[in-house]
Design an enzyme around this catalytic site. Structure first.
Site, PDB file in Angstrom:
ATOM      1  N   LEU A 201       7.634  -0.158  -1.175  1.00 53.83           N
ATOM      2  CA  LEU A 201       6.456   0.709  -1.576  1.00 53.83           C
ATOM      3  C   LEU A 201       5.356   0.793  -0.630  1.00 53.83           C
ATOM      4  O   LEU A 201       4.907  -0.552  -0.126  1.00 53.83           O
ATOM      5  CB  LEU A 201       5.861  -0.316  -2.878  1.00 53.83           C
ATOM      6  CG  LEU A 201       4.953   0.646  -3.713  1.00 53.83           C
ATOM      7  CD1 LEU A 201       5.705   1.877  -4.541  1.00 53.83           C
ATOM      8  CD2 LEU A 201       4.254  -0.528  -4.897  1.00 53.83           C
ATOM      9  N   HIS A 202       4.964   1.845  -0.075  1.00 59.02           N
ATOM     10  CA  HIS A 202       4.142   1.677   0.882  1.00 59.02           C
ATOM     11  C   HIS A 202       3.003   2.855   1.219  1.00 59.02           C
ATOM     12  O   HIS A 202       2.156   2.976   1.666  1.00 59.02           O
ATOM     13  CB  HIS A 202       4.786   1.604   2.342  1.00 59.02           C
ATOM     14  CG  HIS A 202       5.540   2.969   2.844  1.00 59.02           C
ATOM     15  ND1 HIS A 202       6.522   3.455   2.193  1.00 59.02           N
ATOM     16  CD2 HIS A 202       4.917   4.168   3.511  1.00 59.02           C
ATOM     17  CE1 HIS A 202       6.706   4.719   2.702  1.00 59.02           C
ATOM     18  NE2 HIS A 202       5.862   5.069   3.431  1.00 59.02           N
TER      19      HIS A 202
END
Length: 356
Positions: A201-202
């Site tokens: 998740l970024h």
């Protein structure tokens, strides 16, 4: 012929890793690292693991607002291009490094080559979508990864003779990296094949504090049913710590992994939850079901194929979709077994076209 390649993020390093040695072999090749996300020293592990040579220029631009970062890159890139006077500049994907390289080269009347051209999420709230469109319309040679991307470029009025449907270099990179994995890593992390989920998740839109909390609340709920390994992006980790977010005891946080370790864990996971574009294709190649933590994707053909699934970013949608899938082994098995036709040797095809 002199070719300059510009990169600045880990996904670009990975996706260009099969191409860079061929560019070195066939051309007078100059490699520029902008330092978009990290210092070159932090990225050096990727260069070493993927057996890439050191860069010729390291710009160390670092983080800033989109405008400041892109402007700083353009200033530095222009200085290098004026010195080196290349025949063409090659950029990859949809990052600010890609955009800065394309605009600067175009202004200097240097041919722009865009690898992974034509991808569209059709969501202009995503900064990457703006980058994709602008870079494609600056480019002289466009290498499209799939038929949807090829069609997008034609529909936007780009001349057909500029576009080449070649496939995606990330597939060759993924297949190469699979052999770098040491299976002792599973035991080291307390994992068993097909008994854990992998998560990344970024993206900017998902690391807003409120949005990140909603996603993490959903992931905590899912972790009651399956162990989750979460290599945490530095920006995501900073927000998690600053806000003291609850992390379930069945979630294993790690630092970002080397590419070989990541691909190995991806290949052995029950499924992956991600907002990454590259992982959507890598998981399809490895036959690992990919559950996309976004409202849309630039890799629509994999969703249409049934190989990947959009689960959104809202708590109820994420929890319902993933828990239902966990209880439906037949559907998971079907996602794994759907045939995904892909091209290999893409980098060789690109080199051949550049030489012609």
């Amino acid at each position: 012929m002199k070719v300059v390649t510009i990169l600045g993020t880990r996904p670009e390093i990975i996706k260009l890793s099969p191409l860079i040695p061929l560019l070195d072999k066939e051309f007078d090749h100059i490699l520029i690292h902008t330092g978009q996300h990290y210092s070159y020293q932090m990225d050096k592990i990727f260069f070493e693991e993927l057996k890439l040579r050191e860069c010729d220029y390291i710009l160390n631009v670092g983080s800033a607002t989109h405008a400041q970062q892109t402007a700083n890159m353009m200033i530095e890139i222009e200085e290098v291009l004026l010195k080196e006077n290349p025949d063409m500049v090659l950029v990859q994907g949809d990052t600010n490094s890609t955009l800065a390289g394309a605009i600067t080269s175009s202004k200097l009347n240097i041919k722009v080559v865009h690898v992974e051209a034509g991808c569209r999420s059709f969501d202009k709230n995503m900064p990457e979508e703006i980058n994709r469109i602008l870079v494609d319309h600056c480019s002289d040679i466009l290498f499209a990864p799939d038929e949807n991307s090829f069609a997008n470029l034609k529909s936007e009025g780009i001349k057909k003779n500029k576009i080449h449907l070649v496939g995606n270099t990330s597939i060759d990179a993924c297949l190469r990296a699979r052999h770098l994995f040491n299976k002792d890593k599973l035991a080291e992390l307390g994992l068993e094949k097909n008994e854990y989920a992998l998560m990344t998740l970024h993206r900017q839109e998902n690391t807003d504090t409120d949005q990140l909390k909603e996603i993490m609340d959903a992931v905590n709920k899912i972790s009651h049913e399956i162990k989750i390994i979460f290599p945490v992006h530095f920006r995501t980790l900073k927000i998690l710590k600053e806000n003291n977010f609850d992390i379930g005891e069945n979630i294993i946080l790690t630092e970002p992994l080397g590419y070989g370790d990541f691909v190995g864990l991806l290949s052995l996971a029950k499924f992956v939850m991600t907002d990454s574009g590259g992982i959507q294709e890598e998981s399809a190649v490895l036959n690992t079901p990919c559950l996309i933590l976004r409202e849309n994707t630039e890799w629509n053909y994999l969703v249409d194929l049934g190989k990947n699934m959009l689960v959104g970013t809202k708590y109820n949608n994420i929890v319902d979709s993933i828990l239902n899938l966990l209880m439906d082994e037949e559907k998971l098995s079907k996602m794994r077994n759907i045939k995904f036709n892909f091209e290999t040797g893409v980098s060789e095809s690109i080199i051949s076209l550049l030489k012609s």
